[in-house]
Design an enzyme around this catalytic site. Structure first.
Site, PDB file in Angstrom:
ATOM      1  N   LYS A   1      -0.008  -0.764  -1.228  1.00  0.00           N
ATOM      2  CA  LYS A   1       1.102  -0.829  -3.225  1.00  0.00           C
ATOM      3  C   LYS A   1       1.666   0.398  -2.594  1.00  0.00           C
ATOM      4  O   LYS A   1       1.253   1.224  -2.044  1.00  0.00           O
ATOM      5  CB  LYS A   1       0.150  -0.586  -4.054  1.00  0.00           C
ATOM      6  CG  LYS A   1       1.062  -0.769  -5.217  1.00  0.00           C
ATOM      7  CD  LYS A   1       0.003  -0.882  -6.926  1.00  0.00           C
ATOM      8  CE  LYS A   1       1.031  -0.577  -7.944  1.00  0.00           C
ATOM      9  NZ  LYS A   1       0.161  -1.078  -8.634  1.00  0.00           N
TER      10      LYS A   1
ATOM     11  N   LYS B   1       2.283  -5.286  -1.432  1.00  0.00           N
ATOM     12  CA  LYS B   1       3.336  -5.538  -2.923  1.00  0.00           C
ATOM     13  C   LYS B   1       3.996  -4.810  -3.132  1.00  0.00           C
ATOM     14  O   LYS B   1       4.052  -2.878  -2.583  1.00  0.00           O
ATOM     15  CB  LYS B   1       1.991  -5.306  -4.223  1.00  0.00           C
ATOM     16  CG  LYS B   1       2.267  -4.729  -5.134  1.00  0.00           C
ATOM     17  CD  LYS B   1       1.950  -4.749  -6.358  1.00  0.00           C
ATOM     18  CE  LYS B   1       1.820  -4.994  -7.717  1.00  0.00           C
ATOM     19  NZ  LYS B   1       1.408  -3.624  -8.814  1.00  0.00           N
TER      20      LYS B   1
HETATM   21  C1  PBG Z   1      -0.414  -1.394 -12.671  1.00  0.00           C
HETATM   22  C2  PBG Z   1      -0.198  -2.030 -12.049  1.00  0.00           C
HETATM   23  C3  PBG Z   1       1.315  -2.506 -11.878  1.00  0.00           C
HETATM   24  C4  PBG Z   1       1.741  -3.545 -11.132  1.00  0.00           C
HETATM   25  C5  PBG Z   1       0.794  -4.273 -11.209  1.00  0.00           C
HETATM   26  N1  PBG Z   1      -0.667  -3.599 -11.100  1.00  0.00           N
HETATM   27  C6  PBG Z   1       2.496  -1.164 -12.498  1.00  0.00           C
HETATM   28  C7  PBG Z   1       2.306  -0.278 -11.524  1.00  0.00           C
HETATM   29  O1  PBG Z   1       1.372  -0.025 -10.765  1.00  0.00           O
HETATM   30  O2  PBG Z   1       3.165   0.688 -12.392  1.00  0.00           O
HETATM   31  C8  PBG Z   1       3.199  -4.043 -11.173  1.00  0.00           C
HETATM   32  C9  PBG Z   1       3.688  -5.421 -11.134  1.00  0.00           C
HETATM   33  C10 PBG Z   1       4.961  -6.173 -11.700  1.00  0.00           C
HETATM   34  O3  PBG Z   1       5.592  -5.210 -11.439  1.00  0.00           O
HETATM   35  O4  PBG Z   1       5.224  -6.881 -11.351  1.00  0.00           O
HETATM   36  N2  PBG Z   1      -1.264  -0.143 -11.726  1.00  0.00           N
END
Ligand code: PBG
Length: 324
Positions: A195, A248
């Protein structure tokens, strides 16, 4: 041997031939639909930067999930917007917390739908960080305890899968141990393993009101410049017990999906995140691109790179186009 013996256009002449030799087939069966749930009743509050996506109260969320299921979408992933946020994100661990209430309602109305729960504190903390804040830092090990507890609370409420998205070190192992200790050894972990600290999450943070009050997420989410590190993160998560690993955002990281597909044997998920959705949606609204075409092209590219599961805000619209 080459031209004129080889004429690749022979296999592109008609749609029937193109379809026969098509390497990648997109289907709603690999979609997971992200949904935001908030307190109240009869709430359907459109997210300004993600048109067509809403904050749903539990009653209406159930209808939306049934509609998704009827389109052949097997899974949803839930994000909670609690009534009250606090420094420790207590709602995440509360059996009556927002996501837990949604889970119970969904398990009653749509028992066959796979309900995945995002597992992170940033939606629940007043400071918008993914963990316990000490000074200006996020305390990794103190956060693990809360995440492990929240995973158990989600499983008790009926979660079919938990999906840690916090990027704390060691969380998969701790969550696995906590679930097993409470008899939830059958609940899989879908780990957000690679991520990245990405600008593409902007619209989501508006949706969940989870923009960090100070600093950013670069001390735990990955540097977008790194590729080898993504493979290390994935390997750690698999070692710790992740059943499915995720990359992601999806489109900026197709190289990571492709490498992970070659290197690992577990199912791979990819998240077409809010910013990826919103930029397609915005350009389409301006008439600059063909929305349906680009929707399917982007999802096909993610699948071709090697994703088995795609989390996408286009799930319902794409499912309608694809048929069942
Ligand atoms: C929680 C989370 C996030 C997303 C999914 N889980 C936000 C982040 O990490 O700031 C982002 C999903 C999206 O942008 O559609 N940590």
């Amino acid at each position: 041997m080459s031209f004129p013996t080889h004429r690749p256009r022979r296999l592109r002449r008609t749609e029937a031939i193109r379809s026969l030799v098509r390497e990648t087939r997109l289907s709603a069966q690999s979609f997971a639909y992200p949904l935001f749930v908030c307190p109240g009743t009869k709430v359907k509050d459109e997210i300004a930067s993600m048109p067509g996506n809403y904050r749903w109260s539990v009653d209406l969320l159930v209808n939306e999930c049934l509609a998704a299921r009827d389109l052949g979408i097997p899974a949803v992933i839930l994000f909670g917007i609690p009534a009250k946020k606090d420094p420790l994100g207590s709602d995440a661990c509360d059996p009556k917390g927002i996501v837990q209430r949604a889970l119970r309602a969904l398990k009653k109305s749509a028992p066959d739908l796979i309900v995945i729960c995002d597992l992170c504190l940033c939606e629940y903390t007043s400071h918008g960080h993914c963990g316990v804040v000490k000074g200006t830092e996020i305390d990794n090990d103190a956060t693990l305890k809360i995440l492990a507890k929240a995973a158990v609370v989600q499983a008790e409420a009926g979660a079919d899968m938990v999906a840690p998205s916090d990027m704390m070190d060691g969380r998969v192992g701790r969550i696995r141990a906590a679930l097993d200790a409470k008899g939830f050894e059958q609940v899989p972990i879908l780990a957000y393993s690679a991520k990245y600290a990405s600008g593409f999450y902007g619209p989501f943070r508006e949706a969940a009101d989870s923009t960090p009050q100070f600093g950013d997420r670069r001390s735990h989410q990955m540097d977008p410049a790194n590729q080898r590190e993504a493979l290390r993160e994935i390997a750690f998560d698999i070692e710790e017990g992740a059943d499915i690993v995720m990359v992601k955002p999806a489109m900026p990281n197709l190289d990571i999906i492709a490498l992970a597909r070659r290197q690992f044997r577990v199912p791979i998920a990819a998240y077409q995140v809010s910013g990826e959705f919103s930029l397609i949606e915005a350009a389409a609204r301006k008439g600059w691109i063909d929305r349906e075409r680009i929707m399917l092209e982007s999802l096909t590219a993610i699948r071709r790179a090697g994703a088995d599961i795609i989390l996408t805000y286009f799930a319902k619209d794409a499912a309608k186009l694809l048929g069942s």
